[in-house]
Design an enzyme around this catalytic site. Structure first.
Site, PDB file in Angstrom:
ATOM      1  N   SER A  71       0.861  -1.187   0.000  1.00  0.00           N
ATOM      2  CA  SER A  71       0.000   0.000   0.000  1.00  0.00           C
ATOM      3  C   SER A  71       0.893   1.232   0.000  1.00  0.00           C
ATOM      4  CB  SER A  71      -0.895  -0.002   1.237  1.00  0.00           C
ATOM      5  OG  SER A  71      -0.121   0.356   2.365  1.00  0.00           O
ATOM      6  N   LYS A  72       0.267   2.377  -0.026  1.00  0.00           N
ATOM      7  CA  LYS A  72       1.020   3.636  -0.070  1.00  0.00           C
ATOM      8  C   LYS A  72       2.004   3.766   1.098  1.00  0.00           C
ATOM      9  CE  LYS A  72      -1.119   6.274  -3.424  1.00  0.00           C
ATOM     10  NZ  LYS A  72      -2.584   6.090  -3.517  1.00  0.00           N
ATOM     11  N   ARG A  73       1.700   3.079   2.223  1.00  0.00           N
ATOM     12  CA  ARG A  73       2.620   3.140   3.367  1.00  0.00           C
ATOM     13  C   ARG A  73       4.012   2.654   2.964  1.00  0.00           C
ATOM     14  NH1 ARG A  73       1.898  -0.717   6.736  1.00  0.00           N
ATOM     15  NH2 ARG A  73       0.317  -1.762   5.499  1.00  0.00           N
ATOM     16  N   HIS A  74       4.069   1.787   1.976  1.00  0.00           N
ATOM     17  CA  HIS A  74       5.355   1.209   1.579  1.00  0.00           C
ATOM     18  C   HIS A  74       6.106   2.073   0.580  1.00  0.00           C
ATOM     19  CE1 HIS A  74       3.017  -2.429   2.904  1.00  0.00           C
ATOM     20  NE2 HIS A  74       4.146  -2.609   3.555  1.00  0.00           N
ATOM     21  N   GLY A  75       5.567   3.239   0.259  1.00  0.00           N
ATOM     22  CA  GLY A  75       6.218   4.091  -0.740  1.00  0.00           C
ATOM     23  C   GLY A  75       5.377   4.121  -2.000  1.00  0.00           C
TER      24      GLY A  75
END
Ligand code: GLU
Length: 483
Positions: A247-251
């Site tokens: 997800s966006k949390r991972h970049g």
């Protein structure tokens, strides 16, 4: 079917965001499959969710696929344009008895769901409208009473031989009589997908694992419509390094972000290809043609794939090293121009020199942005001395200045050619009773301002005699002012 032998696969994104790396991976595997088997790779935009679908997102999907080089055959299919066929197919099922009208309202269903929950039972539609007398159904239809069409799930088990997971089976008793056409006569998702896949004569449906639970319903719909079943293959999910769904949390998760971070499309494809597929024999770095040659659904993996951005950078470095300067130039030139390091005309006027520079820099770069950073000393008149480089290689200003002075004098009288320069400088080191590094390292800082660069003699050649000697002189002056 006339050409049922031609494999036909599709990528069917919903245009509700950007082209996600997971989507691009699915597109790539379908594309590789089609190219490998001489089949067709089709694109279907699943835009039936009008509230969430945007033209901008559709454009981003086209752009992302185009940047990656994953061209599609035939015109893209827009799911929303096929509404009439979806309805016709649903009506066909009503006519052949595999679907029935249901007049239960949302409120009634909600009530029954709550009752089931209170009894600690899981709710499943109880099929009560299937048992309505025919005359009553006709009367209620004639009266214009709103109703949906539900699929009559048969008894038994629905199973298929998944290309990735082998046999998957769902007991039909766990599948409720699901709605296929809403009361406004719009199809639900599985209805639209199956109707389209049949019309597009898809022979293999390859998509993410998150669709596994849709597949038994879709298989039942194929059968009800009397259509030949395609094969199914469900690709593993992509996780971040922490093992959680990407997800966006991972970049960055949008393909377009990587495009703007100096990643080459070939490297991106290669990286994506390894997310759930192994070509075997420890092969990692591949061109697109090599991927086509090696692709086989046998190499598809069940376990979740891990998205490691560091590996993508490494992969990009590998691809940069292997890309001839002539091919790199069109990608790097605009970046150099944007960085104010050169104009296009200046680079064009020194084409051979520029090619040689790219050849030199690409092997130490992980992104095209790295190349731009490293290229600065060769394109700018003045350079800045990196503080760490000065602290490390120019510790003693007096001694360093003396060494640089001697180096400059030797070089001034040497032929500007690597072997000759190396011989001259090694001789100087010997005369001064010091190791070669004591000459080369301070010289590197004087020429580039940095501690790392291509081999020092390559740097000298790239910079040329005048600029090199000028830089050494400038370094001597700088050191004199510090002494
Ligand atoms: N539109 C679906 C998605 O974006 C794909 C459906 C399919 O491949 O069958 O996940």
């Amino acid at each position: 079917m006339a050409d049922s032998a031609t494999p036909r696969v599709r990528f069917a994104p919903s245009p509700t965001g950007y082209l996600h790396v997971g989507g691009a991976r699915t597109a790539l595997f379908n594309w590789l499959y089609a190219r490998k088997l001489g089949g067709k790779f089709l694109l279907r935009i699943e835009d039936t969710d009008k509230a969430r679908s945007t033209d901008e997102s559709t454009r981003a999907i086209f752009e992302g696929l185009t940047w990656l080089g994953l061209g599609w055959d035939e015109d893209p299919v827009y799911q929303g344009a096929n509404l009439e066929r979806h309805r016709r197919d649903a009506d066909r099922m009503l006519a052949n008895g595999t679907a029935y009208r249901c007049f239960c309202t949302q409120a009634e269903l909600e009530e029954r769901r709550k009752e089931a929950e209170a009894r600690k039972e899981s709710f499943k539609y109880d099929r009560r409208c299937y048992d309505l007398p025919r005359a009553e159904v006709e009367r209620r239809v004639a009266a214009g009473e709103p109703h949906v069409l539900r699929f009559l799930v048969p008894e038994g088990t629905t199973e298929w031989n998944d290309l990735v997971h082998d046999r998957i089976a769902f007991p039909n008793k766990d599948i409720e009589d699901f709605v296929i056409l809403r009361s406004d006569r719009t199809p639900i998702y599985n209805m639209a997908v199956v109707s389209d896949d049949i019309a597009m004569r898809i022979t293999l449906v390859m998509r993410g694992d998150d669709h596994i639970s849709n597949t038994p319903k879709q298989i039942l719909l194929y059968r009800a419509l009397g259509a030949e079943l395609p094969e199914f293959g469900h690709l593993p999910m992509i996780h971040g390094l922490d093992g959680k769904k990407l997800s966006k949390r991972h970049g960055a998760t949008a393909v377009g972000d990587y495009q703007h971070q100096g990643i080459l499309p070939g490297a991106m494809l290669n990286f994506l290809a390894l997310l759930g597929w192994s070509p075997g024999n420890d092969i990692e770095v591949m061109t697109l043609d090599e991927m086509i040659g090696l692709f086989s659904t046998d190499g598809l993996q069940k376990k979740a794939a891990i998205f490691d951005p560091k590996k993508l950078e490494w992969m990009n470095g590998q691809h940069l090293s292997r890309t001839p300067a002539r091919e790199l130039a069109p990608r790097v030139t605009p970046l150099l121009v944007a960085a104010g390091l050169a104009t296009e005309a200046e680079l064009a006027a020194r084409r051979e020199w520029y090619d040689a520079l790219l050849e030199l820099l690409k092997v130490r770069a992980r992104t095209t942005d790295d190349i731009v950073r490293q290229a600065a000393p060769y394109l700018r008149d003045a350079i800045e001395y990196d503080a760490d480089a000065v602290a490390k290689q120019w510790k003693d200003p007096v001694e360093t200045r003396s060494i640089l002075g001697a180096t400059r004098e030797r070089l001034a009288t040497t032929e500007w050619e690597p072997a000759a320069m190396e011989e001259a400088l090694r001789k100087l080191a010997e005369e001064r009773g010091i190791g070669g590094g004591k000459i080369f390292q301070p010289l590197r800082v004087a020429l580039t301002g940095l501690t790392v660069s291509p081999g020092i003699f390559d740097v000298l050649v790239m910079l040329g005699r005048d600029r090199s000697l000028g830089r050494i002189e400038a370094a001597e002056a700088w050191l004199a002012s510090r002494a």
